[in-house]
Design a protein around this motif. Structure first.
Motif, PDB file in Angstrom:
ATOM      1  N   ILE A 165       0.825  -1.208   0.000  1.00  0.00           N
ATOM      2  CA  ILE A 165       0.000   0.000   0.000  1.00  0.00           C
ATOM      3  C   ILE A 165       0.860   1.260   0.000  1.00  0.00           C
ATOM      4  CG2 ILE A 165      -2.071  -0.999   1.019  1.00  0.00           C
ATOM      5  CD1 ILE A 165      -1.145  -0.089   3.726  1.00  0.00           C
TER       6      ILE A 165
ATOM      7  N   THR B 268      -3.417  -5.085  -4.917  1.00  0.00           N
ATOM      8  CA  THR B 268      -4.599  -5.226  -4.055  1.00  0.00           C
ATOM      9  C   THR B 268      -5.005  -6.690  -3.948  1.00  0.00           C
ATOM     10  OG1 THR B 268      -5.328  -3.054  -4.791  1.00  0.00           O
ATOM     11  CG2 THR B 268      -6.970  -4.403  -3.694  1.00  0.00           C
TER      12      THR B 268
ATOM     13  N   ARG C  42      -2.687  -8.581  -1.752  1.00  0.00           N
ATOM     14  CA  ARG C  42      -2.956  -8.277  -0.342  1.00  0.00           C
ATOM     15  C   ARG C  42      -4.213  -9.020   0.125  1.00  0.00           C
ATOM     16  NH1 ARG C  42      -2.620  -3.111  -0.900  1.00  0.00           N
ATOM     17  NH2 ARG C  42      -4.816  -2.548  -1.024  1.00  0.00           N
ATOM     18  N   ARG C  43      -5.213  -9.012  -0.724  1.00  0.00           N
ATOM     19  CA  ARG C  43      -6.492  -9.646  -0.400  1.00  0.00           C
ATOM     20  C   ARG C  43      -6.303 -11.140  -0.110  1.00  0.00           C
ATOM     21  NH1 ARG C  43     -11.292  -9.657  -4.887  1.00  0.00           N
ATOM     22  NH2 ARG C  43     -11.398  -7.475  -4.347  1.00  0.00           N
TER      23      ARG C  43
ATOM     24  N   ASN D 264      -9.339  -0.863  13.742  1.00  0.00           N
ATOM     25  CA  ASN D 264      -9.843  -0.639  12.391  1.00  0.00           C
ATOM     26  C   ASN D 264     -10.936  -1.613  11.961  1.00  0.00           C
ATOM     27  OD1 ASN D 264      -8.440   1.642  11.837  1.00  0.00           O
ATOM     28  ND2 ASN D 264      -6.723   0.599  10.841  1.00  0.00           N
TER      29      ASN D 264
ATOM     30  N   ILE E 184     -14.864  -2.244  10.903  1.00  0.00           N
ATOM     31  CA  ILE E 184     -15.852  -1.398  10.213  1.00  0.00           C
ATOM     32  C   ILE E 184     -17.059  -1.240  11.134  1.00  0.00           C
ATOM     33  CG2 ILE E 184     -17.393  -1.264   8.218  1.00  0.00           C
ATOM     34  CD1 ILE E 184     -15.078  -2.643   6.670  1.00  0.00           C
TER      35      ILE E 184
ATOM     36  N   LEU F 144     -15.693 -10.472   5.939  1.00  0.00           N
ATOM     37  CA  LEU F 144     -15.413  -9.609   4.785  1.00  0.00           C
ATOM     38  C   LEU F 144     -14.246 -10.091   3.913  1.00  0.00           C
ATOM     39  CD1 LEU F 144     -16.200  -7.074   3.222  1.00  0.00           C
ATOM     40  CD2 LEU F 144     -14.884  -5.720   4.822  1.00  0.00           C
TER      41      LEU F 144
ATOM     42  N   GLU G   3     -15.330 -13.067   1.911  1.00  0.00           N
ATOM     43  CA  GLU G   3     -16.234 -12.712   0.813  1.00  0.00           C
ATOM     44  C   GLU G   3     -15.454 -12.080  -0.336  1.00  0.00           C
ATOM     45  OE1 GLU G   3     -19.990 -10.622   1.742  1.00  0.00           O
ATOM     46  OE2 GLU G   3     -19.484  -9.422  -0.004  1.00  0.00           O
ATOM     47  N   LEU G   4     -14.491 -11.209   0.020  1.00  0.00           N
ATOM     48  CA  LEU G   4     -13.684 -10.577  -1.028  1.00  0.00           C
ATOM     49  C   LEU G   4     -12.897 -11.623  -1.809  1.00  0.00           C
ATOM     50  CD1 LEU G   4     -12.354  -7.412   0.842  1.00  0.00           C
ATOM     51  CD2 LEU G   4     -13.911  -7.430  -1.101  1.00  0.00           C
TER      52      LEU G   4
ATOM     53  N   VAL H  69     -19.604  -7.049  -6.698  1.00  0.00           N
ATOM     54  CA  VAL H  69     -19.249  -6.393  -5.451  1.00  0.00           C
ATOM     55  C   VAL H  69     -19.864  -7.153  -4.282  1.00  0.00           C
ATOM     56  CG1 VAL H  69     -19.454  -4.269  -4.136  1.00  0.00           C
ATOM     57  CG2 VAL H  69     -19.115  -4.173  -6.593  1.00  0.00           C
ATOM     58  N   GLY H  70     -19.055  -7.379  -3.252  1.00  0.00           N
ATOM     59  CA  GLY H  70     -19.503  -8.173  -2.112  1.00  0.00           C
ATOM     60  C   GLY H  70     -20.653  -7.533  -1.355  1.00  0.00           C
TER      61      GLY H  70
ATOM     62  N   LEU I 253     -19.681  -5.279   1.666  1.00  0.00           N
ATOM     63  CA  LEU I 253     -19.260  -3.906   1.335  1.00  0.00           C
ATOM     64  C   LEU I 253     -20.496  -3.016   1.187  1.00  0.00           C
ATOM     65  CD1 LEU I 253     -16.406  -4.358  -1.320  1.00  0.00           C
ATOM     66  CD2 LEU I 253     -16.189  -3.944   1.101  1.00  0.00           C
TER      67      LEU I 253
ATOM     68  N   ILE J 274      -9.875   0.893   5.459  1.00  0.00           N
ATOM     69  CA  ILE J 274      -9.796  -0.471   6.007  1.00  0.00           C
ATOM     70  C   ILE J 274     -10.164  -1.473   4.922  1.00  0.00           C
ATOM     71  CG2 ILE J 274     -10.719  -2.059   7.744  1.00  0.00           C
ATOM     72  CD1 ILE J 274     -11.441   0.509   9.399  1.00  0.00           C
ATOM     73  N   MET J 275     -11.210  -1.147   4.179  1.00  0.00           N
ATOM     74  CA  MET J 275     -11.642  -2.057   3.115  1.00  0.00           C
ATOM     75  C   MET J 275     -10.535  -2.243   2.086  1.00  0.00           C
ATOM     76  SD  MET J 275     -15.520  -0.785   2.568  1.00  0.00           S
ATOM     77  CE  MET J 275     -16.826  -1.227   3.703  1.00  0.00           C
ATOM     78  N   ARG J 276      -9.850  -1.118   1.786  1.00  0.00           N
ATOM     79  CA  ARG J 276      -8.741  -1.204   0.830  1.00  0.00           C
ATOM     80  C   ARG J 276      -7.631  -2.086   1.417  1.00  0.00           C
ATOM     81  NH1 ARG J 276      -7.168  -0.622  -3.133  1.00  0.00           N
ATOM     82  NH2 ARG J 276      -5.915   1.240  -3.483  1.00  0.00           N
ATOM     83  N   LEU J 277      -7.377  -1.926   2.725  1.00  0.00           N
ATOM     84  CA  LEU J 277      -6.351  -2.741   3.379  1.00  0.00           C
ATOM     85  C   LEU J 277      -6.704  -4.220   3.324  1.00  0.00           C
ATOM     86  CD1 LEU J 277      -5.481  -0.718   6.590  1.00  0.00           C
ATOM     87  CD2 LEU J 277      -3.926  -1.311   4.734  1.00  0.00           C
ATOM     88  N   LEU J 278      -7.991  -4.497   3.426  1.00  0.00           N
ATOM     89  CA  LEU J 278      -8.429  -5.887   3.416  1.00  0.00           C
ATOM     90  C   LEU J 278      -8.459  -6.468   2.008  1.00  0.00           C
ATOM     91  CD1 LEU J 278     -11.314  -5.747   6.034  1.00  0.00           C
ATOM     92  CD2 LEU J 278      -9.026  -6.664   6.351  1.00  0.00           C
ATOM     93  N   GLY J 279      -8.236  -5.603   1.022  1.00  0.00           N
ATOM     94  CA  GLY J 279      -8.132  -6.119  -0.336  1.00  0.00           C
ATOM     95  C   GLY J 279      -9.253  -5.733  -1.273  1.00  0.00           C
ATOM     96  N   ALA J 280     -10.110  -4.791  -0.851  1.00  0.00           N
ATOM     97  CA  ALA J 280     -11.149  -4.321  -1.785  1.00  0.00           C
ATOM     98  C   ALA J 280     -10.473  -3.449  -2.827  1.00  0.00           C
ATOM     99  CB  ALA J 280     -12.207  -3.530  -1.029  1.00  0.00           C
ATOM    100  N   THR J 281     -10.780  -3.678  -4.090  1.00  0.00           N
ATOM    101  CA  THR J 281     -10.122  -2.885  -5.142  1.00  0.00           C
ATOM    102  C   THR J 281     -10.806  -1.538  -5.273  1.00  0.00           C
ATOM    103  OG1 THR J 281     -11.554  -3.762  -6.845  1.00  0.00           O
ATOM    104  CG2 THR J 281      -9.492  -4.946  -6.471  1.00  0.00           C
ATOM    105  N   ARG J 282     -10.137  -0.640  -5.989  1.00  0.00           N
ATOM    106  CA  ARG J 282     -10.699   0.699  -6.188  1.00  0.00           C
ATOM    107  C   ARG J 282     -12.033   0.619  -6.918  1.00  0.00           C
ATOM    108  NH1 ARG J 282      -5.108   3.861  -7.654  1.00  0.00           N
ATOM    109  NH2 ARG J 282      -4.634   4.334  -5.498  1.00  0.00           N
TER     110      ARG J 282
ATOM    111  N   GLU K   2     -14.136  -1.797  -6.981  1.00  0.00           N
ATOM    112  CA  GLU K   2     -15.195  -2.345  -6.120  1.00  0.00           C
ATOM    113  C   GLU K   2     -15.755  -1.257  -5.199  1.00  0.00           C
ATOM    114  OE1 GLU K   2     -13.916  -7.055  -5.726  1.00  0.00           O
ATOM    115  OE2 GLU K   2     -12.957  -5.577  -4.439  1.00  0.00           O
TER     116      GLU K   2
END
Lengths: 242, 839
Positions: free
Chosen positions: A69, A93, A96-97, A108, A110, A121, A124-125, B2-3, B6, B280-288, B290
């Protein structure tokens, strides 16, 4: 290979993460302040590394770079055979996912998702089916002792509970590497101890590679290796005890 | 794909900030409602006109038209005898009233009607015989009869040119046509001639011609008559009201623009509030992409709900606007009865598209911005503000570029009204982009006096505005836009009203005026009794009189209004010319060689002094040179003026429509006024006698009536803007909960916190008002010098009234205060510990 070498791996497993000649600096006014000054590191599979250093020494920057990142100005990070700098933003990304889990000092989570939804989450991703998500979330919730807080929202939990959920979320999708940025920094000593036990225990049980950034020598001593980041360079701190 | 988690996080966020979501929905609903209402009302008017014309014209391809008094019946007889192979039918058309409602009375010949109109097809021969023989009998459309509670055999009183006539409804017609024939009455031609006092005269002869029949008929047609295509004439009539309808549409779009701003604000706040969450979502791997989809989908649903509510509200509002639109069209242009709202699918679809597109466009930028944020900035709040401040030069540049584009559009788009509006919108959008860049400078300017006045609280208030520019910038922009719209429209209407007042003051040189209250003819105003001028001149105290004859003539540019005037010695002062005139203008004018034309007529037909106009006279076409162009705000269709004695000689029409009375010096107006009223009461027909000032008052009342719909739209724009400000202020204050909690924890009392927040919102209101003044003035300049000229052909000076500016500043302060009050009270009452924990 000498035991104090940064390329030393006690378990002699194949390297999962390789850092070569990493340079990075921040612009402060008109001046450039070096933060990483030629970092080299090799981390083996299932290894646990503690990273010590003063505030502002670049520990979090290094962790962000490992997660893809943040990008270094010079040098190479190779994770599971893939050079991060060769990857596009989207590919980083996805890497990382799939392969990285993150635990933060400030949890952090949600706020608008329940405990189970927060943990589910990453699954699911990664395209898991809903039934499978439920099963895995249930398992890990009982592992961390919060099987009864399935439907709670983060603001209904204590700090320690929130951090346990964050750890579960970081590990649930079975990532190769777990990065933890001062995971006990926001907790009291007793809770911090408890959290570390869970984090290290689960990482060990699930055979994950763990890199913990911490200020606490006590926490660091539980790692396989302790590294110190000082003036932009990495050095070993001492022999591992754990 | 998209999940769902999210999306779920997004929906729960909207639920937790329900008021914010409701205000966003309300904003878009109001915007869509206004656009739809105006669109539906306009469409209903156009369609009612088109359908009525279609039903009335039927299969008519051409019409024969005559002079101001129509054409003699003998022409029709000659046509039937000499051109018996042509399908033709005579028509008499007039305006009558039943109560306050206006109707078109069509006098037709049932025996000649067969090839033309289906509406007059009669069910039985017995009725035909009755129509031909019975006096004062007419047919009424089945829809109108039902609406007015009438049936065959009933008697109704018609108001025709200040007379009344009782007529019998013989039958109903047009059952299949429904509402389209609402407002039309049909009678035998002889009955119509009697009712409208048009003995021996027709309004036109309708024809159904094959192409090969046109040229021979034109050759046969005697001088003074004209053969015109029906479609051409209908579209010329409909075009009259086009500019008015375009203006309404543009104003309604302004409401949507403000609504769009509201959506942008809400989406921006919604994104800002969740920056951490997105990180946080981006950190967890959600793409831009998405994240982009998640935010856009969420806003799309808000837009959809707002649009659907807006559609329902739009239909309700359209019913209210319908009569305002129809009244204005009837006042200014042509007779049309719009009794039913036409829910045109294209307007409904356009409303949906506009609502959704505005939502998506307004949300795209914040959604994009959210996805560009780097995940590691999650914990750095300062990054957001740094980015906002870094974006300022770009906003400034884009804003200036957009305004430059507006300037180019205004300057080089010739006469296009749509491009004129595009220029206006460019200026508005461009300026709104400049606002956030101007806020830091304004903050710096006011910080010292505010600190001096309010101490630490004042310093915190001013610093807070600049420090949270990412939140305060859009809020101030929204408020600026709303205030500017109020100022811009206020200056425009005020300038227009002042100009019309001054123009009326100059035009009405006479002390007393006499005219006929209602005119039944569509071509000429009803004439005054012949002997009236002589009678009035005999009255003591009357120095002289001026006479006027209002008629509609056929010209090369279509129908044109003509005022033939018999000038008094001071009537000349009533003309204010635009630019130069021909030399010795009044001397040449009196010879009858010249005509004077009004500014709108010159603009619409691209005419200048020295050019000529061709008018149809009983002796054929005749060319007149234009001697001068005068300012006239009476009609946007334009007016031609020529001496009455020459008009009378050319058109063989010696009638007088208006009479201006000039009094001798030191004569009491009231005494003469009562004498004139006494004189006019001796004549059978009721006449209107009004003093100069009364006409001025009456005209300005009609002006205000015309602008009622503008005021309604202005209020709706303000309503949308207010919702926007309220939404922005609430989001801003609640978003800063932690900052306020820290201040409370540090020792600020609830009262001090309330003071600080209120002061800050008031300062934001003040900044918005100050920034709105240049934009409002700019909007007024474009409305007056570009839009009004292109739409109506009227030019006028702009007048900056201090009261409008004061009102705007006051409105900004009240809006800001009201919008800031609830969040201020809420924050002041919140326990700091709770706010700190929530963060």
């Amino acid at each position: 290979m000498a035991p104090d070498s940064l390329f030393y791996s006690p378990m002699q497993n194949k390297p999962l993460l390789v850092i070569e000649e990493l340079y990075h600096s921040y612009q402060e006014g008109g001046d450039s302040r070096p933060i990483l000054n030629g970092i080299n590191l090799q981390v083996a599979e299932h290894e646990c590394i503690a990273l010590l250093g003063r505030s502002g020494s670049g520990k979090s920057t290094l962790l962000n770079m490992l997660a893809g990142i943040d990008t270094p100005q010079q040098g190479c990070i190779n994770i599971m055979g893939q050079a991060i700098h060769d990857l596009s933003e989207r590919e980083r990304t996805l890497l990382r996912r799939r392969h990285i889990g993150f635990v933060y000092q400030f949890f952090n989570l949600i706020p608008t998702l329940t405990v189970a939804e927060n943990i589910g989450l990453p699954l699911e991703l990664n395209g898991h089916k809903e039934r499978e998500i439920k099963k895995l979330v249930g398992l890990i919730l009982s592992d961390i002792g919060l099987g009864n807080r399935w439907n709670a929202y983060p603001d209904q939990l204590s700090g320690g509970e929130q951090q346990r959920i964050a750890i579960a979320r970081a590990l649930v999708h079975n990532p190769a590497i777990v990065l933890a940025d001062e995971p006990t920094g926001n907790l009291d000593a007793e809770t911090g101890e408890h959290i570390m036990r869970i984090l290290l225990g689960l990482s060990k049980q699930l055979k994950r590679t763990l890199i913990i950034v911490t200020h606490s020598l006590e926490v660091a001593e539980k790692a396989d290796r302790i590294l110190t980041l000082n003036d932009g360079t990495l050095s070993t701190h001492g022999d591992p005890h754990w | 794909m998209v999940g769902s988690r999210l999306r779920l996080a997004g929906f729960r966020h909207q639920r937790r900030h329900a008021w914010q979501t409701v205000l966003a929905i309300l904003g878009i609903a109001l915007g869509v409602a206004v656009v739809m209402a105006v669109g539906l009302a306009n469409q209903s008017a156009s369609r009612a006109f088109a359908i009525t014309m279609e039903q009335i014209s039927g299969r008519v391809t051409h019409q024969i038209l005559g002079g101001p008094n129509g054409l003699p019946e003998q022409l029709y007889t000659q046509l039937r005898l000499q051109q018996s192979h042509l399908k033709s039918a005579p028509v008499v058309e007039g305006v009558v009233h039943i109560g306050e409602e206006q109707f078109t009375l069509l006098g037709l010949d049932p025996l000649s009607e067969q090839p033309f109109r289906t509406v007059t097809q009669l069910p039985d021969a017995g009725l035909l015989a009755r129509i031909l023989t019975q006096e004062n009998g007419l047919l009424i459309s089945a829809y109108t009869a039902k609406r007015l509670g009438l049936s065959a055999g009933d008697q109704v009183t018609l108001d025709i040119t200040a007379r009344t006539s009782v007529v019998e409804i013989m039958a109903l017609f047009g059952e299949q046509q429904g509402a389209v024939l609402d407002g039309v009455l049909v009678s035998d031609i002889a009955t119509a001639q009697t009712l409208l006092a048009q003995f021996g005269m027709l309004d036109r002869i309708d024809l159904a011609l094959r192409p090969d029949q046109i040229a021979p008929l034109q050759q046969w047609l005697p001088k003074g008559f004209q053969l015109v295509e029906t479609g051409q004439r209908t579209s010329a009539m409909e075009n009259m009201s086009k500019a008015f309808q375009t203006n309404l549409s543009a104003m309604s779009l302004l409401a949507l623009l403000v609504g769009g701003f509201l959506i942008y604000n809400t989406a921006t706040f919604s994104v800002l509030q969740r920056r951490r969450q997105f990180g946080i979502m981006r950190l967890l791997g959600a793409t831009r992409s998405e994240l982009f989809q998640v935010i856009l989908f969420e806003q799309f649903l808000i837009g959809l709900i707002g649009t659907l509510i807006g559609m329902g509200a739009g239909i309700l509002l359209a019913r209210e606007l319908l009569w305002l639109v129809s009244r204005t069209i009837n006042d200014l242009y042509y007779t049309v009865t719009i009794s039913r709202l036409d829910l045109a699918p294209e307007i409904l679809l356009a409303g949906v598209m506009l609502g959704l597109l505005t939502t998506l466009l307004a949300s795209a930028a914040p959604a994009w911005e959210a996805t560009r944020s780097r995940p590691q900035s999650v914990n750095r709040r300062s990054v957001i503000e740094q980015q906002s401040h870094r974006a300022l030069p770009w906003l400034l540049l884009i804003g200036l570029f957009t305004m430059g584009l507006g300037l180019l559009l205004a300057k080089f788009s010739d006469r296009s009204l749509l491009l004129g509006f595009a220029a206006l919108f460019c200026f508005i959008v461009g300026y709104c982009l400049l606002v956030p860049a101007m806020v830091p400078t304004l903050s710096r300017l006011i910080q010292y006096p505010i600190k001096w006045l309010f101490g630490t609280i004042g310093r915190l208030a001013t610093r807070g505005i600049n420090a949270t520019l990412s939140r305060t910038g859009p809020a101030i922009s929204a408020l600026t836009l709303a205030i500017a719209a109020t100022i811009g429209m206020g200056i425009m209407v005020d300038s227009f009203r002042t100009t019309v007042g001054q123009w009326l003051g100059q035009t009405l040189q006479g002390d007393i005026y006499i005219s006929v209250p209602h005119s039944s003819s569509k071509r000429a105003s009803a004439p005054l009794p012949e002997e009236l001028p002589t009678e009035v001149l005999k009255l003591p105290g009357v120095k002289e009189i001026s006479t006027g004859r209002h008629v509609t003539l056929e010209s090369a540019h279509g129908p044109v209004n003509m005022l033939a005037i018999g000038l008094s010695s001071t009537s000349y002062r009533g003309f204010n010319f635009k630019g130069d005139t021909l030399a010795n203008i009044w001397q040449q004018f009196s010879t009858g060689k010249l005509v004077l034309i009004s500014e709108p007529y010159a603009y619409h037909n691209r005419l200048q002094v020295g050019d000529s106009v061709t008018l149809l006279t009983p002796d054929g076409n005749r060319v007149f040179t234009i001697g001068g162009i005068f300012y006239d705000y009476g009609s946007d269709r334009g007016l031609l003026v020529m001496p009455r004695e020459h008009y009378a000689a050319i058109w063989r029409d010696n009638q007088v429509t208006t009479l201006g009375i000039y009094l001798k010096q030191q004569t009491a107006l009231d005494t003469v006024l009562s004498k004139v009223k006494e004189t006019t009461s001796r004549f059978e027909m009721p006449l209107t006698v009004r003093a100069n000032q009364e006409i001025l008052k009456h005209s300005l009342a009609i002006f205000d009536r015309t602008f009622t719909i503008t005021q309604v739209l202005r209020l709706l724009v303000i309503a949308v803007a207010f919702v926007g400000i309220l939404s922005a202020m609430m989001a801003l204050q609640l978003e800063r909960a932690k900052e306020h909690a820290i201040l409370r924890a540090t020792g600020l009392t609830p009262r001090q916190l309330l003071g600080q927040i209120t002061l800050q919102t008031l300062l934001m209101g003040l900044m918005a008002a100050l920034l709105a003044i240049p934009l409002g003035w700019l909007m007024a300049e474009i409305l007056i010098h570009v839009i009004n000229v292109r739409a109506f052909g009227w030019s006028m000076p702009s007048q900056l009234s201090p009261s409008i500016l004061m009102e705007a500043i006051l409105f900004a302060q009240i809006a800001a205060l009201l919008a800031g009050l609830y969040p201020s009270l809420r924050m002041a009452r919140t326990r700091p510990a709770l706010a700190l924990r929530e963060e």
